[in-house]
Design an enzyme around this catalytic site. Structure first.
Site, mmCIF file in Angstrom:
data_model
loop_
_atom_site.group_PDB
_atom_site.id
_atom_site.type_symbol
_atom_site.label_atom_id
_atom_site.label_comp_id
_atom_site.label_asym_id
_atom_site.label_seq_id
_atom_site.Cartn_x
_atom_site.Cartn_y
_atom_site.Cartn_z
ATOM 1 N N SER A 100 5.789 16.381 19.731
ATOM 2 C CA SER A 100 4.393 16.527 20.174
ATOM 3 C C SER A 100 3.404 16.014 19.136
ATOM 4 O O SER A 100 3.708 15.934 17.941
ATOM 5 C CB SER A 100 4.088 17.996 20.462
HETATM 6 N N1 SAH Z 1 9.280 20.989 20.085
HETATM 7 C C1 SAH Z 1 9.844 19.676 19.956
HETATM 8 C C2 SAH Z 1 9.376 18.695 20.996
HETATM 9 C C3 SAH Z 1 9.744 19.104 22.346
HETATM 10 S S1 SAH Z 1 10.000 17.836 23.523
HETATM 11 C C4 SAH Z 1 9.631 19.107 18.570
HETATM 12 O O1 SAH Z 1 9.001 19.761 17.729
HETATM 13 O O2 SAH Z 1 10.114 18.014 18.325
HETATM 14 C C5 SAH Z 1 10.622 18.900 24.772
HETATM 15 C C6 SAH Z 1 12.078 19.226 24.653
HETATM 16 O O3 SAH Z 1 12.391 20.186 25.641
HETATM 17 C C7 SAH Z 1 12.979 18.039 24.908
HETATM 18 O O4 SAH Z 1 13.806 17.829 23.796
HETATM 19 C C8 SAH Z 1 13.785 18.461 26.142
HETATM 20 O O5 SAH Z 1 15.109 18.003 26.134
HETATM 21 C C9 SAH Z 1 13.712 19.970 26.044
HETATM 22 N N2 SAH Z 1 13.967 20.678 27.319
HETATM 23 C C10 SAH Z 1 13.633 20.312 28.578
HETATM 24 N N3 SAH Z 1 14.062 21.233 29.461
HETATM 25 C C11 SAH Z 1 14.668 22.210 28.737
HETATM 26 C C12 SAH Z 1 15.322 23.435 29.079
HETATM 27 N N4 SAH Z 1 15.463 23.854 30.350
HETATM 28 N N5 SAH Z 1 15.809 24.191 28.080
HETATM 29 C C13 SAH Z 1 15.712 23.811 26.781
HETATM 30 N N6 SAH Z 1 15.128 22.641 26.398
HETATM 31 C C14 SAH Z 1 14.610 21.861 27.363
#
Ligand code: SAH
Length: 257
Positions: free
Chosen positions: A109
């Site tokens: 993000s």
């Molecule tokens: N917080 C992260 C960025 C998040 S991007 C950072 O600091 O880099 C969002 C992430 O959520 C992605 O990696 C995606 O694979 C994950 N995601 C999507 N659906 C999900 C679910 N049901 N459970 C866990 N993770 C999930």
């Protein structure tokens, strides 16, 4: 006409010549080693770990200037080396005001959003916090600067593994990373004082609402996929969630496992 130098040379004794040769050889070896070291150091990245200036500028211009005030959060954003959490090709942009690709179609993000969501979570030292969507591990590292009890779940196993590796390498030993479906939460460690969701579901997942302790906060973007969502802060009071809308945001979808 012979030069003085060549004449001088002819006057050197054999041991002197050997000494000179040895000296030249040593000098060359030391030089080469030093050269190796510099090329191995994170100097490949324009942002070196020891160089805090781009990070401080990021905090001042992108985060403080937009109204994030919590000094603990600002301090964490100044300390955590964001460039260590992005792929090598993205390092030159690590302190820019935008999300960056981290592979598998996912993104880390925008720094301001990380800071804002962390501030809204109101983490106290000793709080137990759950993150859904580990991604690169960056948000988890920011949380770990505030409390040692950080749990994070990522649905893409290879991202979970890489994030765990990065966190350990940088010394975030206590963060617990799980590859799994965030819709289920992490019941073994519930209840949580704070839950932060960094992918967007269409509705607040029930298990997460249940796993929030009374008085706890959940920071979560909710809304339709691949468009804008709304960032909410939900507070559990007398078993019910009271919601406050913050800003429109755009997150990758929270997918079903
Ligand atoms: N917080 C992260 C960025 C998040 S991007 C950072 O600091 O880099 C969002 C992430 O959520 C992605 O990696 C995606 O694979 C994950 N995601 C999507 N659906 C999900 C679910 N049901 N459970 C866990 N993770 C999930």
């Amino acid at each position: 006409m012979t030069t003085g130098a060549s004449r001088g040379c002819s006057r050197w004794t054999r041991p002197q010549l050997w000494g000179m040769l040895l000296w030249l050889l040593t000098a060359c070896l030391v030089g080469c080693r030093a050269g190796d070291d510099t090329s191995r150091a994170p100097a490949e990245s324009p942002t070196q770990p020891s160089d805090d200036a781009p990070r401080q500028m990021m905090v001042r211009r992108q985060i403080r200037a937009r109204g994030v005030k919590d000094e603990r959060v600002l301090g964490a954003m100044e300390r955590v080396p964001r460039h260590e959490f992005v792929p090598a090709a993205q390092r030159p942009y690590a302190y820019e005001d935008r999300p960056l690709p981290i592979g598998k179609g996912q993104t880390i993000s925008q720094p301001y959003i990380v800071a804002l969501m962390t501030e809204l979570l109101e983490v106290e030292e000793g709080d137990k916090v759950l993150e859904i969507g580990t991604g690169s591990g960056y948000q988890a590292a920011i949380l770990a600067e505030l409390t040692p009890h950080v749990y994070t779940i990522e649905i893409i196993t290879s991202l979970a593994e890489r994030a765990e590796e990065t966190l350990r390498r940088l010394g975030y030993e206590t963060v617990q990373v799980k590859a799994g479906d965030g819709y289920l939460g992490w019941p073994e460690h519930a209840p949580f004082d704070g839950i932060i969701v960094t992918c967007a579901p269409e509705e607040v997942p029930e298990a997460l609402a249940e796993q929030l302790r009374e008085g706890g906060r959940m920071v979560i973007p909710v809304g339709p996929q691949w468009t804008h969502q709304t960032l909410y802060v939900l507070r559990k009071s007398e078993g019910r969630l009271r919601q406050k809308e913050v800003i429109p945001v755009r997150f990758v979808p929270m997918v079903h496992g």
